[in-house]
Design an enzyme around this catalytic site. Structure first.
Site, short mmCIF file in Angstrom:
data_model
loop_
_atom_site.label_atom_id
_atom_site.label_comp_id
_atom_site.label_asym_id
_atom_site.label_seq_id
_atom_site.Cartn_x
_atom_site.Cartn_y
_atom_site.Cartn_z
N LYS A 152 38.80 12.11 -28.71
CA LYS A 152 37.57 12.58 -29.37
C LYS A 152 37.77 12.80 -30.87
O LYS A 152 36.95 12.40 -31.68
CB LYS A 152 37.12 13.88 -28.70
CG LYS A 152 35.79 14.39 -29.19
CD LYS A 152 35.31 15.56 -28.34
CE LYS A 152 33.90 15.95 -28.81
NZ LYS A 152 33.32 16.99 -27.95
N MET A 186 29.64 -9.11 7.25
CA MET A 186 30.88 -9.86 7.31
C MET A 186 31.91 -9.15 8.17
O MET A 186 32.66 -9.78 8.93
CB MET A 186 31.43 -10.09 5.89
CG MET A 186 32.65 -10.97 5.84
SD MET A 186 32.34 -12.58 6.58
CE MET A 186 31.80 -13.53 5.15
N PHE A 228 40.02 19.73 -19.70
CA PHE A 228 38.79 19.38 -19.00
C PHE A 228 38.49 17.88 -19.18
O PHE A 228 38.48 17.37 -20.28
CB PHE A 228 37.62 20.21 -19.54
CG PHE A 228 36.30 19.85 -18.88
CD1 PHE A 228 36.11 20.07 -17.52
CD2 PHE A 228 35.28 19.28 -19.63
CE1 PHE A 228 34.91 19.72 -16.92
CE2 PHE A 228 34.08 18.93 -19.02
CZ PHE A 228 33.89 19.16 -17.67
N GLN A 229 38.28 17.22 -18.07
CA GLN A 229 37.98 15.78 -18.03
C GLN A 229 39.06 14.92 -18.69
O GLN A 229 38.77 13.89 -19.29
CB GLN A 229 36.61 15.48 -18.64
CG GLN A 229 35.49 16.06 -17.78
CD GLN A 229 34.12 15.56 -18.14
OE1 GLN A 229 33.85 15.23 -19.30
NE2 GLN A 229 33.22 15.51 -17.16
N GLU A 268 28.89 4.45 -14.33
CA GLU A 268 29.82 3.64 -15.14
C GLU A 268 30.31 2.40 -14.40
O GLU A 268 30.66 1.41 -15.03
CB GLU A 268 31.00 4.50 -15.60
CG GLU A 268 30.63 5.59 -16.60
CD GLU A 268 30.18 6.88 -15.94
OE1 GLU A 268 29.98 6.88 -14.71
OE2 GLU A 268 30.02 7.89 -16.64
C1 LIG Z 1 33.46 -1.91 -2.18
C2 LIG Z 1 33.77 -2.60 -0.91
N1 LIG Z 1 33.93 -1.91 0.23
C3 LIG Z 1 34.18 -2.54 1.40
C4 LIG Z 1 34.30 -3.89 1.44
C5 LIG Z 1 34.62 -4.61 2.76
N2 LIG Z 1 33.51 -5.51 3.10
C6 LIG Z 1 33.54 -6.84 2.86
S1 LIG Z 1 32.12 -7.60 3.27
C7 LIG Z 1 31.44 -6.16 3.81
C8 LIG Z 1 30.06 -6.13 4.36
C9 LIG Z 1 29.05 -6.27 3.31
O1 LIG Z 1 27.80 -5.91 3.85
P1 LIG Z 1 26.48 -6.37 3.15
O2 LIG Z 1 26.50 -6.00 1.71
O3 LIG Z 1 25.32 -5.87 3.94
O4 LIG Z 1 26.57 -7.95 3.23
P2 LIG Z 1 26.52 -8.90 4.52
O5 LIG Z 1 27.92 -9.24 4.89
O6 LIG Z 1 25.83 -8.15 5.61
O7 LIG Z 1 25.76 -10.09 4.07
C10 LIG Z 1 32.33 -5.11 3.67
C11 LIG Z 1 32.07 -3.71 4.10
C12 LIG Z 1 34.16 -4.59 0.22
N3 LIG Z 1 34.30 -5.93 0.13
N4 LIG Z 1 33.87 -3.93 -0.92
#
Ligand SMILES: Cc1ncc(C[n+]2csc(CCOP(=O)(O)OP(=O)(O)O)c2C)c(N)n1
Ligand SMILES: [Mg+2]
Lengths: 195, 566
Positions: free
Chosen positions: B162, B470, B112-113, B50
């Site tokens: 529902k 990042m 439930f749910q 979802e």
């Molecule tokens: C759902 C979620 N969890 C954690 C983060 C924190 N976060 C920001 S950038 C990043 C790294 C993203 O890694 P990747 O998708 O490999 O992209 P890259 O930066 O390596 O290009 C994280 C963990 C986030 N923005 N979103």
């Protein structure tokens, strides 16, 4: 809910749809945005299906401006007015249960009389006082009753309304007679709502 | 004529022009799904999760401008939508989510749910509804679409028990709305508009800071008219990207934390900042008190609560940008600003940190550049969140409105797969490239199966650095390169995974293969995954650390991996 804050208090009224969950929406917005509510009162308005809320909030002008704007954004909120600086009547009602015995009852009645409050219940060891007025008045009375032993306090929160005319002719029923002799040094109440 | 609640919902959706629904069924919403075959005009795309449904609806909405629709069942189905709803709320994306709920009599019994989804989504929706009677469905749907798509757009959730789906009621779709508490201000205040024009006419060094609002309002022409008439450089926020053609001489790129250094400097040196449909996000302003401290500011936005929220402005105007700019442009004098534009060009030369550095190594920036050239800047680019997102924003040359699709305010990793799916469904005529992180891709990659199944030919460029890049960059900059929980040492083979999903899978390990792989992916009739094994510790520059000022900007890769700033 804190009332002794250094931040100025503002009174905001809102006209809202009378639907389930509306209070939740408004209060949730306050919580989420970190706005502090000092008091809140809700009741029906003059229009069927619409309620009116009165908030007393603490914060500087910027905060209060944000509060009113965010309240306005809620779909169920129809009108928001910040009436802090307007010419308004502000009232709340409080019930105060005070310890009382044969010796102290008279003195309590005297104070109650000065404040145009009422004793609405008498028991052998306590009385229940009903007082209406602005926050300062309610608090002053509460302070004066403290030495006798305040057992329980119930307050409705402030409700507020703009006065009718620019001249602001005031005929407040709820205004107490100014105490001629200050019964205790804690009676610092000043009548801001009238001459 | 009496219809069931489920039929009323479908009829109402058709009245609102819905042509596609992203969803996944379950017990509480089953009566609605079983009604769907009666409405062949409602195309349903069965998602794998979802969250995918919500992000896909979001991606669809961002490229079409029409509300995206997501359906989910009660409980976990509804809670799985939450990330996608929050993403839409943060980025002002129109969306209508419909969730099934347990039967009315069971509400409040921990059935439930059963999950209080209206309670959960209260702070992350523009509005939401729990519909307790089939007779209300038509009105609620009409209101929901209106609220989602007008004013400052956003998600609206409709929760339906529902037994309300099976309850019968008279159906006649309301033709008017009764929403006394919802009346967005569209026209700017004339005297404010005149004040703004005066500031613009007096300015020596004006810049326009254009945000998502330009796109949401469709004010591209009006923005261009203003910029060209008074010769004002245009800087776009992350979500403003593509609202102004990037090959235009007046385009100065994106400012802020990872924006172009020259764009940030242009704002710093400006004497007037004209902020259009943007909200002075902390990623742009850094330290609020130091942002563009020497300039006057005009702020035009449809949401009054954005005005004065983060930055004090001199002339605020509440209204719809298209209308306000039309009015404003009439009062703005033609100007040339030769000196100022010369200075901005000079800034571009002095701060070339956005340029792709010369190297034989396979660096992410060059992948983006090649995609930009291969698609002539005319593709739709959907990104995840992280370094690859910033490189996509910096190095792709966007030429058409609504062609950059990215989770800005929420920063939701995993957006890149379902977001691209929704974008491609919304614009089947366009090439859609998903610039994906290896991290983000793995959060939602199950939706590649949905693409194969439904012939949704998204092309993926996985910028595979084997890191949550990042975050790794922050660890390098602020934690002495102590890489805690950011390295993926054993990623799957994404090319083989492509095979397994039944789409094209390619792996690129050398710079010389980049162009060929991009061409092959685009020539392939269906979704394609290109796994670009890039330099692992490449950093995004420039870099203004959180809450700091332009003077703290790190522009150049500093001598590699020495001790950190703090
Ligand atoms: C759902 C979620 N969890 C954690 C983060 C924190 N976060 C920001 S950038 C990043 C790294 C993203 O890694 P990747 O998708 O490999 O992209 P890259 O930066 O390596 O290009 C994280 C963990 C986030 N923005 N979103
Ligand atoms: Mg990565």
């Amino acid at each position: 809910m804190t009332t002794d804050s250094a931040l100025p208090k503002h009174t905001i009224t809102a006209l809202v749809e009378d639907r389930p969950g509306v209070l939740n929406r408004v209060v949730s917005m306050f919580r989420r945005r970190g706005f502090n509510i000092a008091s809140l009162a809700v009741g029906q308005s003059e229009v069927a299906g619409l309620s009116r809320m009165t908030f007393v909030v603490e914060g500087d002008d910027t905060t209060v401006e944000q509060v009113t704007k965010h309240m306005h954004k809620l779909i169920d909120v129809i009108k928001v007015s910040d009436i802090s600086n307007a010419n308004t009547v502000e009232r709340e009602l409080a019930l105060i249960r005070v310890s009382a015995n044969a010796q102290t009852r008279n003195e309590i009645m005297q104070i109650v009389g000065i404040f145009r409050a009422n004793v609405v219940d008498v028991a052998p060891d306590s009385v229940v006082v009903e007082v209406t007025g602005d926050q300062d008045k309610v608090e002053s009375l509460q302070n004066l009753l403290k030495p006798f032993g305040v057992v329980e306090v119930m307050r409705t929160g402030t409700i507020a309304m703009n006065r009718g005319m620019a001249t602001g002719a005031r005929t407040d029923e709820a205004r107490p007679r100014r105490p001629s002799a200050t019964p205790s040094s804690r009676a610092t109440w000043t009548d801001r709502s009238g001459g | 004529m009496k219809l069931t609640g489920a039929q009323i919902l479908c009829e109402s959706m058709l009245r609102e022009g819905v042509d596609v629904i992203f969803g996944l069924p379950g017990g509480a919403i089953l009566p609605l799904y079983q009604t769907l075959p009666q409405y062949p005009a409602l195309r349903h795309i069965l998602m794998r999760h979802e969250q995918g449904a919500a992000h896909a609806a979001d991606g669809y909405a961002r490229v079409t401008g029409r509300p995206g629709v997501a359906w989910a069942t009660s409980g976990p189905g509804a809670t799985n939508l939450v990330t996608g709803i929050a993403t839409a709320q943060m980025d002002s994306v129109p969306m209508v989510a419909v969730t099934g709920q347990v039967a009315r009599a069971a509400i409040g019994s921990d059935a439930f749910q059963e999950t209080d989804i209206t309670g959960i989504t209260l702070p992350i929706t523009k509005h939401n509804y729990l519909v307790m009677s089939a007779a209300d469905i038509g009105r609620v749907v009409k209101e929901a679409f209106h609220i989602a798509s007008t004013g400052r757009p956003g998600p609206v959730l409709i929760d339906i028990p529902k037994d309300v789906f099976t309850e019968k009621a008279d159906f006649d779709y309301p033709d008017s709305l009764d929403l006394p508490g919802y009346k967005p201000t569209l026209d700017g205040h004339p005297s404010q508009v005149k004040k703004a024009a005066k500031l613009i006419n007096e300015a020596k060094r004006p810049v326009i800071l254009a945000g998502h609002g330009i796109i949401l309002s469709g004010a591209y022409e009006e923005l261009r008219d203003l910029a060209e008439k008074a010769q004002i450089p245009v800087i776009t926020t992350l979500l403003g990207i593509s609202c102004f053609p990037e090959d235009h001489v007046l385009c100065v790129g994106m400012p802020g934390m990872h924006g172009m250094a020259y764009a940030s400097w242009a704002i710093e040196e400006a004497d007037l900042v004209i902020a259009l449909g943007m909200r002075f996000d902390d990623r742009i302003i850094g330290k609020p008190s130091a942002f563009a401290a020497n300039s006057k500011k005009i702020h035009i936005d449809i949401d009054p609560s954005e005005i004065g929220k983060n930055v004090k402005v001199d002339v605020p105007i509440v209204g719809d940008l298209k209308r306000v700019l039309r009015m404003l442009n009439k009062h703005v004098d033609a100007a040339v600003h030769v000196e100022w534009l010369g200075r901005v060009e000079e800034l571009k030369r002095q701060h070339p940190s956005h340029l792709v550095r010369e190297t034989d190594k396979l660096i992410p920036q060059c992948v983006i550049k090649e995609i930009s050239e291969a698609t002539n800047g005319e593709a739709i680019i959907v990104t995840g969140v992280g370094q690859h997102q910033m490189w996509a924003a910096q190095h792709y040359v966007f030429k058409e409105p609504r062609s950059f699709v990215s989770s800005g305010g929420s920063g939701a990793m995993g957006y890149e797969v379902p977001g691209a799916l929704g974008a491609q469904v919304g614009r089947p005529d366009k090439v859609v490239w998903s610039v994906a992180g290896d991290g983000g891709f793995q959060m939602t990659m199950s939706e590649v199966a949905t693409m194969v199944e439904n012939r949704i030919p998204v092309k993926f460029a996985i910028i595979n650095n084997g890191f949550l890049g990042m975050v790794r960059q922050w660890q390098e900059a602020f934690y002495q390169r102590r890489y805690v929980a950011t390295s993926y040492t054993r990623n799957p083979d994404f090319a083989k995974l492509g095979d397994a999903f039944g789409c094209l899978g390619l792996k690129v390990t050398d710079k010389s293969q980049v162009r060929g792989a991009i061409q092959r992916a685009m020539a392939y009739d269906g979704p394609a995954i290109v796994d670009f094994i890039v330099e692992q510790e490449e950093n995004v520059y420039p870099f203004i650390p959180s809450g700091q000022t332009i003077h703290d900007m790190i522009e150049e890769p500093r001598p590699h991996r020495q001790e950190s700033r703090r």
